[in-house]
Design an enzyme around this catalytic site. Structure first.
Site, PDB file in Angstrom:
ATOM      1  N   ARG A  35       4.750 -42.155  16.219  1.00 18.14           N
ATOM      2  CA  ARG A  35       5.109 -43.261  17.113  1.00 18.14           C
ATOM      3  C   ARG A  35       5.350 -44.559  16.342  1.00 18.14           C
ATOM      4  NH1 ARG A  35       1.353 -41.689  22.219  1.00 18.14           N
ATOM      5  NH2 ARG A  35       3.017 -40.654  23.373  1.00 18.14           N
ATOM      6  N   GLY A 349       5.003 -34.126  25.932  1.00 19.19           N
ATOM      7  CA  GLY A 349       4.117 -34.020  24.775  1.00 19.19           C
ATOM      8  C   GLY A 349       3.902 -32.607  24.256  1.00 19.19           C
ATOM      9  N   GLY A 372       5.455 -38.962  30.600  1.00 16.39           N
ATOM     10  CA  GLY A 372       5.688 -39.406  31.981  1.00 16.39           C
ATOM     11  C   GLY A 372       6.994 -40.167  32.130  1.00 16.39           C
TER      12      GLY A 372
END
Ligand code: AMP
Length: 392
Positions: A35, A349, A372
């Site tokens: 990330r 994920g 999400g």
């Protein structure tokens, strides 16, 4: 298309970049820095354009003082300094004189990372509840707001929706890349195939309803296949059942008989354990059987259906991929996709984790970083984090 950082003059400006540095940390060590790496293009772009860079991110949930110690962003500042080969100054607070002073002393190309935005949740959920006073305060620290936290676009927080209410705003290069790749699925080259797996049907109803009319086929595996199989009248034994979605499955199967492909065989066991299972035809399951992976005939049927696909979207693993005895279906199909000539987009994920351990991520068209957020975007919902960002 939303305005991006490339559409705004940032030279000498104080830019607040909302990043998603919500990385897994154990005993103070970052276990996976993907990330952080994904945010580098926007940070580097701002450096090249002489901006003063103020970075913000959440990390985990902060409900107690103990959570503050666990979810301290200082380790991210260290990792960022290494990756950028320049100092990233960490400010151990989310408001106050120290932060304000550090920002007013910034020169062009300086970088500051402030403490975890969710520290503000300890005092009445100010960050997660989108407290507008807090958002106004944070926006007073900068001139421009860049939202590059794709993974939190589906949440209305003070550090995204809030700040973008008060400052000229745009999206960063990661969000731009994600939106381009996912929007492509709304007008895909055909045949367009969708692969769905994972545990719950209910999480994916919106996505199925939105993408079913646009796709040529949906291949369903994983735990969620058993609710569809039960709806078809099979005995699924002890396999996963999402009872409340049974009627939805019946309805959707009736209307789309030719479009939905379900497993014809499974690898099952009578325990939820990582021990070798038995391959059974879907008509042969007894009351104790628990299907934990798709079987070899199903793998072949899936591959045949995918062989001439031009576009593929995949969410959710086809079996309990965390168990080495039940990862075969997921891995074989992932490997197959890395060898064919289709544009494959992975979202969510678990399937991204499976693709990473299978070493195929760099051979696929796009790996979406949001769980999400990706699902909600594909459901056709407006993402709150994009609401205040103007179109080009
Ligand atoms: P989801 O969050 O709905 O995408 O679900 C991901 C989870 O589904 C993973 O943790 C998998 O272990 C689980 N899963 C996939 N296939 C099965 C299965 N046949 N039975 C039980 N769990 C499964």
């Amino acid at each position: 298309m939303k305005k991006t950082v490339k559409d705004i003059k940032i030279d000498s400006k104080k830019v607040i970049i909302r990043c998603d540095f919500n990385v897994p940390i154990k005993d103070g060590i970052i276990k996976d820095d993907t990330r952080i790496i994904k945010c580098l293009p926007t940070i580097k772009y701002c450096l090249e354009h002489n901006a003063k860079i103020i970075l913000m991110s959440h990390l985990g949930r902060v409900k107690t003082d103990e959570d503050k110690t666990k979810n301290n962003l200082n380790v991210v500042a260290t990792r960022l300094s290494e990756l950028l080969e320049q100092q990233v100054t960490f400010i151990n607070t989310t408001r106050g004189e120290e932060l304000e002073q550090a920002i007013s002393n910034m020169k062009n190309k300086d970088i500051i990372l402030m403490q975890n935005t969710r520290y503000e949740d300890l005092d009445g959920k100010k960050e997660s509840g989108c407290d507008m006073e807090l958002a106004k305060y944070w926006s007073s620290l900068g001139d421009i707001f860049i939202n590059d936290a794709f993974g939190t676009l589906h949440r209305a927080h003070a550090s995204n929706v809030g700040i973008s209410t008060y400052l000229p705003s745009c999206v960063g290069l990661l969000v731009e890349k994600e939106l381009n790749a996912l929007s492509y699925l709304f007008e895909p080259n055909r045949p367009f195939m969708i692969i769905l797996g994972g545990a719950k049907v209910s999480d994916k109803i919106g996505l199925i309803e939105n993408l079913l009319p646009k796709c040529d086929k949906i291949l369903i595996g994983g735990g969620m296949a058993f609710t569809f199989l039960k709806a078809e009248g099979y005995n699924i034994g002890n396999s996963l059942l999402d009872e409340e979605s049974l009627n939805f499955c019946k309805k959707i199967l009736k209307k789309n008989e030719d479009k939905i492909i379900l497993p014809v065989d499974v690898v099952c066991n009578d325990k939820y354990e990582d021990i070798e299972g038995t391959i059974k035809d879907i008509t042969e399951l007894n009351d104790n059987d628990m299907g934990l992976d798709i079987g070899p005939n199903t793998i072949n049927i899936f591959k045949n259906n995918l062989s001439n696909a031009k576009t593929i979207m995949w969410n959710g693993p086809l079996g309990v991929y965390e168990f080495k005895n039940y990862v075969k279906g997921t891995n074989e199909v992932l490997t197959y996709l890395s060898e064919i000539n289709a544009k494959t987009v992975l979202g969510g994920g678990d399937i991204v984790a499976a693709a990473t351990s299978c070493n195929v991520t760099d051979k696929l068209y796009h790996i979406s970083t949001g769980g999400g957020a990706t699902l909600e975007y594909l459901e056709g919902k407006e993402l709150p984090g994009l609401k205040n960002i103007p179109e080009k």
